[in-house]
Design a protein around this motif. Structure first.
Motif, PDB file in Angstrom:
ATOM      1  N   ALA A  83       0.962  -1.200   0.019  1.00 32.78           N
ATOM      2  CA  ALA A  83      -0.088  -0.045  -0.099  1.00 32.78           C
ATOM      3  C   ALA A  83       0.785   1.198  -0.043  1.00 32.78           C
ATOM      4  CB  ALA A  83      -1.056  -0.059   1.207  1.00 32.78           C
ATOM      5  N   VAL A  84       2.001   1.115   0.880  1.00 29.79           N
ATOM      6  CA  VAL A  84       2.804   2.255   0.749  1.00 29.79           C
ATOM      7  C   VAL A  84       3.609   2.502  -0.533  1.00 29.79           C
ATOM      8  CG1 VAL A  84       4.880   3.441   1.974  1.00 29.79           C
ATOM      9  CG2 VAL A  84       3.071   2.361   3.311  1.00 29.79           C
ATOM     10  N   ALA A  85       4.129   1.531  -0.829  1.00 32.33           N
ATOM     11  CA  ALA A  85       5.001   1.281  -2.161  1.00 32.33           C
ATOM     12  C   ALA A  85       4.251   1.737  -3.387  1.00 32.33           C
ATOM     13  CB  ALA A  85       5.395   0.070  -2.598  1.00 32.33           C
ATOM     14  N   GLU A  86       2.975   1.550  -3.305  1.00 28.19           N
ATOM     15  CA  GLU A  86       2.140   1.893  -4.479  1.00 28.19           C
ATOM     16  C   GLU A  86       1.338   3.209  -4.343  1.00 28.19           C
ATOM     17  OE1 GLU A  86      -0.690  -1.438  -4.802  1.00 28.19           O
ATOM     18  OE2 GLU A  86       0.778  -2.821  -5.341  1.00 28.19           O
ATOM     19  N   GLY A  87       1.506   4.017  -3.189  1.00 28.85           N
ATOM     20  CA  GLY A  87       0.805   5.203  -2.981  1.00 28.85           C
ATOM     21  C   GLY A  87      -0.771   5.097  -2.343  1.00 28.85           C
ATOM     22  N   THR A  88      -1.235   4.084  -2.122  1.00 27.01           N
ATOM     23  CA  THR A  88      -2.265   3.941  -1.573  1.00 27.01           C
ATOM     24  C   THR A  88      -2.311   4.598  -0.369  1.00 27.01           C
ATOM     25  OG1 THR A  88      -2.752   1.884  -2.591  1.00 27.01           O
ATOM     26  CG2 THR A  88      -4.065   2.225  -0.866  1.00 27.01           C
ATOM     27  N   ALA A  89      -1.517   4.533   0.384  1.00 24.55           N
ATOM     28  CA  ALA A  89      -1.245   5.342   1.695  1.00 24.55           C
ATOM     29  C   ALA A  89       0.082   5.891   1.646  1.00 24.55           C
ATOM     30  CB  ALA A  89      -1.465   4.343   2.913  1.00 24.55           C
ATOM     31  N   GLU A  90       0.160   7.070   2.328  1.00 25.83           N
ATOM     32  CA  GLU A  90       1.405   7.562   2.061  1.00 25.83           C
ATOM     33  C   GLU A  90       2.493   7.160   3.276  1.00 25.83           C
ATOM     34  OE1 GLU A  90      -1.344  10.317   0.566  1.00 25.83           O
ATOM     35  OE2 GLU A  90      -1.351   9.338   2.248  1.00 25.83           O
ATOM     36  N   MET A  91       1.948   6.496   4.443  1.00 29.27           N
ATOM     37  CA  MET A  91       2.715   5.830   5.246  1.00 29.27           C
ATOM     38  C   MET A  91       2.335   4.334   5.773  1.00 29.27           C
ATOM     39  SD  MET A  91       3.961   8.867   7.898  1.00 29.27           S
ATOM     40  CE  MET A  91       5.237   7.688   8.825  1.00 29.27           C
ATOM     41  N   GLY A  92       3.113   3.627   6.457  1.00 28.57           N
ATOM     42  CA  GLY A  92       2.602   2.385   7.003  1.00 28.57           C
ATOM     43  C   GLY A  92       3.457   2.097   8.345  1.00 28.57           C
ATOM     44  N   HIS A  93       2.794   1.279   9.286  1.00 33.88           N
ATOM     45  CA  HIS A  93       3.524   0.901  10.461  1.00 33.88           C
ATOM     46  C   HIS A  93       3.427  -0.752  10.568  1.00 33.88           C
ATOM     47  CE1 HIS A  93       4.383   0.727  14.784  1.00 33.88           C
ATOM     48  NE2 HIS A  93       5.107   1.549  14.628  1.00 33.88           N
ATOM     49  N   SER A  94       4.487  -1.316  10.649  1.00 32.31           N
ATOM     50  CA  SER A  94       4.527  -2.933  10.779  1.00 32.31           C
ATOM     51  C   SER A  94       5.713  -3.149  11.347  1.00 32.31           C
ATOM     52  CB  SER A  94       4.289  -3.102   9.134  1.00 32.31           C
ATOM     53  OG  SER A  94       4.072  -4.590   9.293  1.00 32.31           O
ATOM     54  N   ALA A  95       6.166  -4.527  10.784  1.00 27.82           N
ATOM     55  CA  ALA A  95       7.499  -5.067  11.066  1.00 27.82           C
ATOM     56  C   ALA A  95       7.933  -5.986   9.831  1.00 27.82           C
ATOM     57  CB  ALA A  95       7.219  -6.047  12.320  1.00 27.82           C
ATOM     58  N   SER A  96       9.088  -5.699   9.775  1.00 25.92           N
ATOM     59  CA  SER A  96       9.795  -5.969   8.341  1.00 25.92           C
ATOM     60  C   SER A  96       9.965  -7.280   8.096  1.00 25.92           C
ATOM     61  CB  SER A  96      11.157  -5.316   8.055  1.00 25.92           C
ATOM     62  OG  SER A  96      12.109  -5.803   9.109  1.00 25.92           O
ATOM     63  N   TYR A  97       9.621  -8.409   8.778  1.00 24.49           N
ATOM     64  CA  TYR A  97      10.051  -9.778   8.575  1.00 24.49           C
ATOM     65  C   TYR A  97       8.507 -10.189   7.770  1.00 24.49           C
ATOM     66  CZ  TYR A  97       7.777 -10.353  13.615  1.00 24.49           C
ATOM     67  OH  TYR A  97       7.133 -10.302  14.682  1.00 24.49           O
ATOM     68  N   TYR A  98       7.450  -9.492   7.999  1.00 26.35           N
ATOM     69  CA  TYR A  98       6.212  -9.769   7.157  1.00 26.35           C
ATOM     70  C   TYR A  98       6.569  -9.515   5.527  1.00 26.35           C
ATOM     71  CZ  TYR A  98       3.578  -9.247  11.358  1.00 26.35           C
ATOM     72  OH  TYR A  98       3.099  -9.389  12.770  1.00 26.35           O
ATOM     73  N   TRP A  99       7.620  -8.970   5.073  1.00 25.62           N
ATOM     74  CA  TRP A  99       8.192  -8.758   3.623  1.00 25.62           C
ATOM     75  C   TRP A  99       8.943  -9.582   3.162  1.00 25.62           C
ATOM     76  CZ3 TRP A  99       3.915  -6.355   4.767  1.00 25.62           C
ATOM     77  CH2 TRP A  99       3.617  -5.478   5.652  1.00 25.62           C
TER      78      TRP A  99
END
Length: 365
Positions: A83-99
């Motif tokens: 969502a952040v990479a595509e610009g659907t949202a300007e920001m995100g909050h998460s944990a990097s192991y999900y990617w």
């Protein structure tokens, strides 16, 4: 009108126009969306983005506002990065192991089994080159990243049966993400990945036999004690989880310098505040679990920890060898860990040993 007077009039008009233009620019506002992998307003990790939103609006006098969406409100919890990479949202909050499916090396920035704790991770990220490597990893996706909170050392997990030896793990279905999940899979555990909001019902229904989430503060909030009786420590798999603030690159560059500085400062505040809250709340929540809900607190058996450490070394080495970028990050991570562990042996660890020479928790199991 005399030439001199005309020149003065033109100059004054130009100055007025420049002042007006500056005022318009100063009043430019930005309205951003922030998506998270957590339930809306969830204690600890879910409060971090809310605090960020409040701080940024106050510090910018309303010029930058950030609307926070919990997992599933705008996008599912595991689609925050996209969502952040595509610009659907300007920001995100998460944990990097999900990617890890997109960038396997991202797991180094969330949690490494038997790796660095929150204090050490923050030092590496901010003073050891880790944050620069993190941004280098995400750059091809058009995403900037900052550290935005830490859990501290987590718990070993909730189990619906006693674990007396490593053999008791064989065949269990367990929710555990990241490198820790890969380690457990090599110990005979069937690993299941799911967002936090699905854990309780899955554990209660028997879809999974065990789970780790974060720690007592969040585990109590989820009611996991109602679905499993045995609560194990230590959280070898996650000596901390570093949470991340993801920012779309185009959105970031659209901000004037002062708003970028405000956002950086607010994220850094949240990074410290989330860890402070977990440190303050976890023991109280643990006492509630033990004294009011009769939870069985157990230490993981020695053979489980021994095998977990052996498999962890293999899993981390394999990840490091999977790409040049992974190798570069791993080299930096290990070099910093070696230095900080050497110092902590005569500082933090020596102090803990002196403060509690008997070892183990002061709370009766």
């Amino acid at each position: 009108m005399q030439p001199k007077a005309l020149a003065m009039a033109v100059s004054g008009a130009a100055a007025g126009l420049m002042l007006a233009a500056g005022t318009v620019q100063a009043q430019e506002t930005f309205e951003w969306k922030l998506v998270t992998s957590w339930p809306k307003n969830f204690p600890g990790v879910g409060q971090g983005p809310e605090r960020l939103s409040t701080l940024v609006e106050e510090m910018s006098d309303g010029r930058l506002t950030i609307e926070v969406f919990g997992a599933g409100q705008l996008v599912p919890g595991f689609e925050v990065f996209d969502a952040v990479a595509e610009g659907t949202a300007e920001m995100g909050h998460s944990a990097s192991y999900y990617w890890k499916g997109k960038a396997p090396a991202a797991q180094f920035f969330a949690a490494v089994p038997f790796g660095m704790n929150a204090q050490e991770m923050n030092a590496w990220l901010h003073y050891g080159g880790g944050l620069e490597l993190w941004n280098e990893l995400y750059e091809p996706f058009g995403v900037n990243v900052m550290a935005a909170g830490a859990s501290g050392v987590q718990m070993g997990g909730w189990f619906n049966k006693e674990i007396n030896s490593v053999d008791d793990l064989d065949g269990l279905k367990m929710r555990m993400p990241g490198l820790g999940g890969e380690v457990m899979s090599r110990m005979g555990v069937a690993i299941v990945t799911m967002p936090g909001g699905e854990i309780f019902t899955s554990l209660q229904s028997g879809a999974i036999d065990a789970t780790e989430w974060i720690g007592p503060y969040n585990d109590l909030a989820f009611g996991l004690h109602q679905a499993a009786d045995y609560y194990y420590y230590p959280g070898w798999h996650e000596p901390t989880v570093m949470f991340e603030a993801l920012i779309n690159q185009e959105a970031w560059t659209s901000l004037p310098d002062d708003l970028q500085a405000i956002l950086r400062t607010a994220v850094r505040d949240v990074n410290a505040d989330v860890l402070d809250e977990y440190t303050a709340r976890n023991n109280d929540a643990l006492q509630t679990l033990l004294e009011e809900h009769d939870v069985e607190l157990r230490r993981l058996p020695d053979d489980v920890l021994t095998q977990a450490k052996e498999h962890s070394e293999a899993v981390v080495t394999e990840l490091a060898e999977s790409s040049d970028m992974a190798g570069k990050i791993h080299e930096s991570y290990r070099a910093f860990q070696d230095k900080v562990v050497n110092y902590h042996a005569i500082s933090e660890q020596a102090y803990y040993n002196a403060r509690n020479p008997e070892g183990g928790p002061t709370t009766a199991e």
